[in-house]
Design an enzyme around this catalytic site. Structure first.
Site, PDB file in Angstrom:
ATOM      1  N   ASP A  28       5.645 -44.813 -16.523  1.00 37.21           N
ATOM      2  CA  ASP A  28       6.392 -43.673 -15.967  1.00 37.21           C
ATOM      3  C   ASP A  28       7.631 -43.291 -16.778  1.00 37.21           C
ATOM      4  OD1 ASP A  28       4.562 -43.615 -13.972  1.00 37.21           O
ATOM      5  OD2 ASP A  28       5.817 -44.581 -12.475  1.00 37.21           O
ATOM      6  N   ARG A  54     -12.311 -21.403 -17.017  1.00 39.90           N
ATOM      7  CA  ARG A  54     -11.806 -21.971 -15.760  1.00 39.90           C
ATOM      8  C   ARG A  54     -10.344 -22.389 -15.859  1.00 39.90           C
ATOM      9  NH1 ARG A  54     -16.843 -25.916 -14.318  1.00 39.90           N
ATOM     10  NH2 ARG A  54     -18.031 -24.380 -13.148  1.00 39.90           N
ATOM     11  N   MET A  70      -0.161 -39.698 -13.384  1.00 42.85           N
ATOM     12  CA  MET A  70       0.697 -40.604 -12.622  1.00 42.85           C
ATOM     13  C   MET A  70       2.172 -40.250 -12.775  1.00 42.85           C
ATOM     14  SD  MET A  70      -0.645 -44.474 -12.540  1.00 42.85           S
ATOM     15  CE  MET A  70      -1.717 -44.959 -11.203  1.00 42.85           C
ATOM     16  N   ARG A  86      -4.943 -10.357 -21.697  1.00 36.86           N
ATOM     17  CA  ARG A  86      -4.823 -11.624 -22.415  1.00 36.86           C
ATOM     18  C   ARG A  86      -6.192 -12.061 -22.933  1.00 36.86           C
ATOM     19  NH1 ARG A  86      -0.279 -14.382 -20.597  1.00 36.86           N
ATOM     20  NH2 ARG A  86      -0.794 -15.775 -22.288  1.00 36.86           N
TER      21      ARG A  86
HETATM   22  O1  F6P Z   1       3.271 -47.967 -12.809  1.00 31.27           O
HETATM   23  C1  F6P Z   1       3.882 -46.913 -12.119  1.00 31.27           C
HETATM   24  C2  F6P Z   1       2.872 -46.158 -11.376  1.00 31.27           C
HETATM   25  O2  F6P Z   1       1.901 -45.869 -12.304  1.00 31.27           O
HETATM   26  C3  F6P Z   1       3.254 -44.875 -10.653  1.00 31.27           C
HETATM   27  O3  F6P Z   1       3.253 -43.729 -11.420  1.00 31.27           O
HETATM   28  C4  F6P Z   1       2.219 -44.816  -9.573  1.00 31.27           C
HETATM   29  O4  F6P Z   1       2.646 -44.043  -8.513  1.00 31.27           O
HETATM   30  C5  F6P Z   1       2.090 -46.247  -9.204  1.00 31.27           C
HETATM   31  O5  F6P Z   1       2.326 -46.977 -10.373  1.00 31.27           O
HETATM   32  C6  F6P Z   1       0.785 -46.632  -8.601  1.00 31.27           C
HETATM   33  O6  F6P Z   1       0.838 -48.002  -8.351  1.00 31.27           O
HETATM   34  P1  F6P Z   1      -0.321 -48.842  -7.672  1.00 31.27           P
HETATM   35  O7  F6P Z   1      -1.251 -49.245  -8.755  1.00 31.27           O
HETATM   36  O8  F6P Z   1       0.368 -49.995  -7.075  1.00 31.27           O
HETATM   37  O9  F6P Z   1      -0.984 -47.934  -6.689  1.00 31.27           O
END
Ligand code: F6P
Length: 382
Positions: free
Chosen positions: A157, A192, A199, A247
């Protein structure tokens, strides 16, 4: 005197001639590069004739005393080398040691048990590889325990303060870019629009960076704090403008961070409703999810893991505690220098303070990112 480490299922005796023993653990969500960091910690320590034990299952394993040996003593009983499993780690994703999120570690008695495991075995230090929760755990432990504790930031993250990047970010971004390229192939073929969720529960860094790299038409970040209606409207508008007849676009790509408060399948439904007057426009979504957290570490993550590992081991062996290694620019005067001009040590308390500010949007880094994203929004939409 020989030291003995007992666990519920393993035991071994450490040679009395070896100078010191340190431990390493991985904690929180796994990230590509964690294994490379374990390998670096073991190799650097072995080169300094320091043995390494790995702690299984993060802080849970530390509380329970679940250790395994990661170095082996060579025939002449003077030198050390990594065990075969560490040698064989290569760039593998995941973590050899396993990882958990450990609610028990919020309780002082659990941290006392963890500290007793460390002191009881005569450990000279602990290296914690993990994300912001893991750094908070490392800070609490370092404050209460006499054993030096140093953190290595690892989280896809990129939401850890005082390091330009954490381990795993580069690999995750490469994976996202590759996935978006593939999705763009099929999107262009069918004219599309695609909404791709990546994440980032609290941090939009992956979405923001990948949007630039893939020339996405729009990006949705938790830090923008948009209402549900604003999110739906902005995606509708991006697709409407991109597919306007004047476009010549054949693909619309919207990258959405997980933490944006409209579930992706609902977003698709709502946007399609609002675009019902536009003939032939189809909206699809792909949630990349954990796919982005796995995979072999990139060159950059492996290199960074090596540099972090070197600085972290040298720091714990020097008795440094309650610090995290971070990637910074040469010449930076914040924190404490290491032998590597790009890697500095920062007090964990400051790391946690900056991490909180990154996540609540008050950090200068977050504000600058948001300002720059705002400034390029019109360019992305072209
Ligand atoms: O590692 C961080 C993260 O990838 C977040 O972005 C995500 O919300 C979370 O882990 C998900 O974690 P878990 O695998 O515990 O669901």
């Amino acid at each position: 005197m020989a030291r003995t480490i007992f666990t519920d299922h393993r035991s071994y005796i450490v040679s009395a001639r070896m100078a010191a023993l340190i431990a390493v653990l991985t904690s929180g969500g796994d990230a590509p590069g964690m294994n490379a960091a374990i390998r670096a910690v073991v190799k650097v320590a072995a080169s300094r004739r320091v043995e390494v034990v790995g702690v299984e299952r993060g802080y849970d394993g530390l509380i329970d005393g679940d250790f395994r040996q990661l170095t082996r003593i060579l025939d002449d009983r003077r030198d050390l080398a990594p065990i075969a499993e560490v040698e064989g780690l290569g760039g593998l994703g995941g973590t050899l040691l396993g990882s958990t999120r450990c609610p028990r570690f919020f309780h002082r008695d659990s941290r006392e048990a963890a500290c007793a495991q460390l002191t009881g075995q005569g450990l000279a230090g602990l290296v914690v590889i993990g994300g912001n929760g893991s750094m908070a755990g490392a800070h609490a432990l370092a404050s209460e325990c006499s054993i030096p504790v140093v953190g290595i930031p690892a989280s896809i993250d990129n939401d850890i303060g005082l390091t330009r990047e954490a381990l795993g970010v580069d690999t995750a971004l490469n994976t996202i870019v590759e996935a978006c390229d593939r999705i763009s192939d099929t999107a262009r073929s069918h004219h599309r629009a695609f909404i791709v969720e990546v994440m980032g529960r609290q941090s939009g860094y992956l979405a923001m960076s990948s949007a630039i790299a893939t020339a996405a038409d729009a990006v949705l970040l938790p830090e923008q704090s948009k209402t549900r209606e604003e999110v739906i409207d902005s995606v509708t508008e991006a697709i409407r403008n991109s597919f306007a007849t004047a476009r010549d676009k054949h693909r619309v790509l919207v990258i959405k961070a997980e933490g944006v408060n409209v579930p992706t399948h609902e977003l698709v439904e709502e946007v399609e409703k609002r675009l019902s007057d536009l003939a032939g426009v189809e909206v699809r979504s792909t949630v990349l999810g954990h796919l982005v957290r796995g995979g072999n570490a990139s060159f950059r993550d492996r290199l960074l893991a090596g540099r972090f590992g070197l600085a972290a081991v040298d720091a714990v062996l020097a008795g440094t505690t309650d610090m995290m290694v971070g990637w910074t620019s040469p010449g930076s005067d914040r924190g404490t220098g290491t032998s590597d001009p790009y890697i500095r040590l920062f007090p964990l308390a400051e790391v946690l303070e900056e991490t909180a500010a990154l996540l609540d949007g008050t950090s200068a880094v977050t504000l600058d990112r948001m300002r720059r994203m705002e400034a390029i929004q019109g360019i992305l939409a072209l």
